[in-house]
Motif scaffolding. Structure first.
Motif, PDB file in Angstrom:
ATOM      1  N   UNK A  94      34.510   5.923  26.085  1.00 36.73           N
ATOM      2  CA  UNK A  94      34.119   6.545  27.342  1.00 36.73           C
ATOM      3  C   UNK A  94      32.613   6.730  27.418  1.00 36.73           C
ATOM      4  N   UNK A  95      32.188   7.634  28.280  1.00 34.92           N
ATOM      5  CA  UNK A  95      30.766   7.860  28.514  1.00 34.92           C
ATOM      6  C   UNK A  95      30.191   8.742  27.409  1.00 34.92           C
ATOM      7  N   UNK A  96      29.134   8.253  26.766  1.00 41.07           N
ATOM      8  CA  UNK A  96      28.487   8.940  25.654  1.00 41.07           C
ATOM      9  C   UNK A  96      26.984   8.976  25.919  1.00 41.07           C
ATOM     10  N   UNK A  97      26.342  10.087  25.575  1.00 42.04           N
ATOM     11  CA  UNK A  97      24.885  10.167  25.651  1.00 42.04           C
ATOM     12  C   UNK A  97      24.325   9.775  24.296  1.00 42.04           C
ATOM     13  N   UNK A  98      23.355   8.840  24.306  1.00 46.89           N
ATOM     14  CA  UNK A  98      22.841   8.263  23.067  1.00 46.89           C
ATOM     15  C   UNK A  98      21.319   8.238  23.063  1.00 46.89           C
ATOM     16  N   UNK A  99      20.768   8.259  21.851  1.00 48.43           N
ATOM     17  CA  UNK A  99      19.332   8.063  21.664  1.00 48.43           C
ATOM     18  C   UNK A  99      19.044   6.562  21.622  1.00 48.43           C
ATOM     19  N   UNK A 100      17.962   6.142  22.271  1.00 49.47           N
ATOM     20  CA  UNK A 100      17.508   4.758  22.237  1.00 49.47           C
ATOM     21  C   UNK A 100      15.994   4.745  22.050  1.00 49.47           C
ATOM     22  N   UNK A 101      15.519   3.712  21.378  1.00 50.94           N
ATOM     23  CA  UNK A 101      14.088   3.528  21.136  1.00 50.94           C
ATOM     24  C   UNK A 101      13.634   2.238  21.797  1.00 50.94           C
ATOM     25  N   UNK A 102      12.581   2.323  22.624  1.00 51.29           N
ATOM     26  CA  UNK A 102      11.935   1.096  23.111  1.00 51.29           C
ATOM     27  C   UNK A 102      10.935   0.715  22.029  1.00 51.29           C
ATOM     28  N   UNK A 103      11.283  -0.291  21.223  1.00 52.36           N
ATOM     29  CA  UNK A 103      10.520  -0.634  20.017  1.00 52.36           C
ATOM     30  C   UNK A 103       9.054  -0.990  20.280  1.00 52.36           C
ATOM     31  N   UNK A 104       8.720  -1.800  21.298  1.00 50.65           N
ATOM     32  CA  UNK A 104       7.305  -2.152  21.484  1.00 50.65           C
ATOM     33  C   UNK A 104       6.391  -0.962  21.770  1.00 50.65           C
TER      34      UNK A 104
ATOM     35  N   UNK B  50      13.961   1.519  30.862  1.00 49.66           N
ATOM     36  CA  UNK B  50      13.240   2.480  30.022  1.00 49.66           C
ATOM     37  C   UNK B  50      12.542   3.467  30.955  1.00 49.66           C
ATOM     38  N   UNK B  51      12.710   4.779  30.741  1.00 47.48           N
ATOM     39  CA  UNK B  51      12.051   5.751  31.609  1.00 47.48           C
ATOM     40  C   UNK B  51      10.521   5.636  31.603  1.00 47.48           C
ATOM     41  N   UNK B  52       9.949   5.115  30.539  1.00 53.07           N
ATOM     42  CA  UNK B  52       8.497   4.969  30.440  1.00 53.07           C
ATOM     43  C   UNK B  52       8.018   3.613  30.928  1.00 53.07           C
ATOM     44  N   UNK B  53       8.740   2.541  30.584  1.00 53.18           N
ATOM     45  CA  UNK B  53       8.264   1.180  30.823  1.00 53.18           C
ATOM     46  C   UNK B  53       9.028   0.399  31.882  1.00 53.18           C
ATOM     47  N   UNK B  54      10.055   0.992  32.467  1.00 46.52           N
ATOM     48  CA  UNK B  54      10.820   0.303  33.503  1.00 46.52           C
ATOM     49  C   UNK B  54      11.853  -0.649  32.919  1.00 46.52           C
TER      50      UNK B  54
ATOM     51  N   UNK C 125      28.473  -0.534  29.715  1.00 48.46           N
ATOM     52  CA  UNK C 125      27.602  -0.372  30.878  1.00 48.46           C
ATOM     53  C   UNK C 125      26.676   0.824  30.667  1.00 48.46           C
ATOM     54  N   UNK C 126      25.385   0.615  30.905  1.00 48.64           N
ATOM     55  CA  UNK C 126      24.398   1.693  30.833  1.00 48.64           C
ATOM     56  C   UNK C 126      24.359   2.350  32.200  1.00 48.64           C
ATOM     57  N   UNK C 127      24.771   3.608  32.258  1.00 49.00           N
ATOM     58  CA  UNK C 127      24.918   4.308  33.530  1.00 49.00           C
ATOM     59  C   UNK C 127      23.639   4.984  33.989  1.00 49.00           C
ATOM     60  N   UNK C 128      22.862   5.490  33.010  1.00 49.20           N
ATOM     61  CA  UNK C 128      21.700   6.315  33.369  1.00 49.20           C
ATOM     62  C   UNK C 128      20.807   6.430  32.150  1.00 49.20           C
ATOM     63  N   UNK C 129      19.509   6.350  32.341  1.00 43.00           N
ATOM     64  CA  UNK C 129      18.557   6.620  31.261  1.00 43.00           C
ATOM     65  C   UNK C 129      17.624   7.735  31.721  1.00 43.00           C
ATOM     66  N   UNK C 130      17.182   8.554  30.759  1.00 44.59           N
ATOM     67  CA  UNK C 130      16.320   9.674  31.126  1.00 44.59           C
ATOM     68  C   UNK C 130      15.489  10.135  29.938  1.00 44.59           C
ATOM     69  N   UNK C 131      14.458  10.898  30.228  1.00 52.35           N
ATOM     70  CA  UNK C 131      13.546  11.394  29.202  1.00 52.35           C
ATOM     71  C   UNK C 131      14.165  12.592  28.486  1.00 52.35           C
ATOM     72  N   UNK C 132      13.893  12.757  27.187  1.00 55.12           N
ATOM     73  CA  UNK C 132      14.452  13.883  26.424  1.00 55.12           C
ATOM     74  C   UNK C 132      14.097  15.248  27.014  1.00 55.12           C
TER      75      UNK C 132
ATOM     76  N   UNK D 266       7.417   2.366  20.981  1.00 51.40           N
ATOM     77  CA  UNK D 266       7.863   3.474  20.135  1.00 51.40           C
ATOM     78  C   UNK D 266       8.261   4.699  20.958  1.00 51.40           C
ATOM     79  N   UNK D 267       8.859   4.467  22.103  1.00 54.73           N
ATOM     80  CA  UNK D 267       9.248   5.549  22.997  1.00 54.73           C
ATOM     81  C   UNK D 267      10.742   5.836  22.870  1.00 54.73           C
ATOM     82  N   UNK D 268      11.079   7.073  22.489  1.00 52.25           N
ATOM     83  CA  UNK D 268      12.470   7.515  22.373  1.00 52.25           C
ATOM     84  C   UNK D 268      12.917   8.120  23.692  1.00 52.25           C
ATOM     85  N   UNK D 269      14.138   7.801  24.103  1.00 55.50           N
ATOM     86  CA  UNK D 269      14.709   8.366  25.317  1.00 55.50           C
ATOM     87  C   UNK D 269      16.226   8.429  25.172  1.00 55.50           C
ATOM     88  N   UNK D 270      16.888   8.958  26.183  1.00 56.82           N
ATOM     89  CA  UNK D 270      18.344   9.103  26.169  1.00 56.82           C
ATOM     90  C   UNK D 270      18.980   8.209  27.228  1.00 56.82           C
TER      91      UNK D 270
END
Length: 98
Positions: free
Chosen positions: A49-59, A6-10, A74-81, A61-65
């Motif tokens: 193939x490789x797709x960019x998706x929205x994900x939510x860290x539920x505890x 998670x870009x915010x919580x590690x 396989x999760x290749x990369x996570x980043x902030x919107x 409430x942080x949205x990221x890509x």
């Protein structure tokens, strides 16, 4: 145990995350018809193939890509919107859409 960064919580257990759908261009809410809006909200391309998706860290409430390979899961990369969005989209309030 599968870990997602998670870009915010590690690094966190994957069970803390909720899938939010593919990142795709949003139609103009003031100009599109109901069918176009429904296509944007409910339908996905589901391409392999490789797709960019929205994900939510539920505890937190942080949205990221995340970039994820849908063939290998396989999760290749996570980043902030804000890495790709320069401004927030504001929606008009008032009467419901017809």
């Amino acid at each position: 145990m599968k870990i997602m960064h998670c870009p915010l919580n590690g690094p966190r257990n994957i069970s803390e995350f909720i899938y939010g759908g593919e990142l795709k261009a949003m139609p103009d809410p003031a100009a599109c018809n109901d069918r176009e809006w429904a296509d944007y909200v409910f339908y996905h391309d589901n391409q392999p193939g490789v797709v960019t998706e929205w994900w939510l860290h539920a505890p937190s409430s942080y949205w990221f890509l995340a970039e994820r390979n849908t063939l290998t899961d396989e999760i290749l990369h996570t980043f902030e919107p804000q890495d790709i969005f320069q401004q927030r989209v504001e929606f008009a309030t008032g009467e419901p859409r017809s």
